[in-house]
Design a protein around this motif. Structure first.
Motif, short mmCIF file in Angstrom:
data_model
loop_
_atom_site.label_atom_id
_atom_site.label_comp_id
_atom_site.label_asym_id
_atom_site.label_seq_id
_atom_site.Cartn_x
_atom_site.Cartn_y
_atom_site.Cartn_z
N UNK A 65 0.94 -1.06 -0.13
CA UNK A 65 0.11 0.05 -0.01
C UNK A 65 0.98 1.19 -0.05
N UNK A 66 0.52 2.42 -0.25
CA UNK A 66 1.08 3.61 -0.49
C UNK A 66 1.40 4.34 0.86
N UNK A 67 0.45 3.99 1.87
CA UNK A 67 0.94 4.67 3.13
C UNK A 67 0.07 4.05 4.04
N UNK A 68 0.65 4.07 5.48
CA UNK A 68 -0.35 3.64 6.58
C UNK A 68 0.26 2.75 7.52
N UNK A 69 0.25 3.22 8.90
CA UNK A 69 0.41 2.08 9.89
C UNK A 69 -0.55 1.81 10.86
N UNK A 70 -0.17 0.68 11.65
CA UNK A 70 -1.17 0.31 12.80
C UNK A 70 -0.43 0.17 13.76
N UNK A 71 -1.00 0.80 14.86
CA UNK A 71 -0.51 0.55 16.34
C UNK A 71 -0.99 -0.38 17.04
N UNK A 72 -0.39 -1.36 17.70
CA UNK A 72 -0.80 -2.51 18.55
C UNK A 72 -0.26 -2.51 19.78
N UNK A 73 -0.90 -3.49 20.52
CA UNK A 73 -0.01 -4.09 21.83
C UNK A 73 -0.29 -5.45 21.94
#
Length: 185
Positions: free
Chosen positions: A148-156
């Motif tokens: 994909x061109x951009x994007x992040x996901x924050x998880x724990x």
């Protein structure tokens, strides 16, 4: 052969960061987690490329070597949902940290047990620390989405030894994730 899981991995899906636009000016993102035949998903957050899910999904872990696959989709009402990127969550460093044989109870709150740096082998956007916090071992991470061109996901990540689970004890030890390893010599 016993088919009991080793334990339960709780994945706290916190938020998406700068996710790709898949509708005219925004997206309606949700996350799907897959581990072997297990498939769980979050709710859809409408009209938001920086969604906050704040949801906990739990997966039964049978093999330490299996990564958890995360995929972000854009919900479409009249056509198929659009893929907005994916990432593999490498749980091995986390599980190895739990098996280090440290008396975690003696550590101060917020103590880093292990640090994991971004590499070609993982999807980390930045260094991630595995921490002893409030009687639990957790790992916060920001995953950079692939394909994909951009994007992040924050998880724990957080491990749970549930009833009927084998646990992570190494051979020759009576270790639980919250107790030190003691060799039986």
């Amino acid at each position: 052969m016993e088919d009991k899981p080793l334990g339960i991995m709780r994945v706290h899906l916190k938020r998406g960061i700068n996710l790709a636009i898949r509708d005219a000016t925004t997206s309606d993102p949700y996350v799907v987690l897959t581990l072997r035949q297990q498939k769980l998903k979050t709710r859809v957050v409408n009209n938001d490329c920086n969604p906050v899910w704040n949801e906990h999904l739990t997966l039964s872990v049978k093999d330490m070597n299996d990564p958890i696959h995360l995929t972000v989709y854009d919900k479409d009402r009249f056509s198929g949902d659009d893929k907005m990127g994916d990432a593999d969550i490498d749980i091995q460093p986390y599980l190895e940290a739990m098996q280090m044989g440290i008396d975690f109870q003696k550590l101060p709150n917020g103590c880093a047990i292990k640090r994991v740096r971004p590499s070609r082998a993982n999807c980390l956007a930045e260094e991630s620390s595995i921490l002893w916090n409030n009687g639990k071992i957790t790992q916060d991470m920001i995953l950079r989405l692939k394909n994909v061109e951009c994007g992040e996901v924050e998880i724990m990540l957080e491990w749970i030894d549930g009833p009927g689970c084998k646990g992570l004890a190494r051979e020759g030890s009576k270790k639980t994730p919250w107790m030190p390893t003691k060799r039986l010599d």
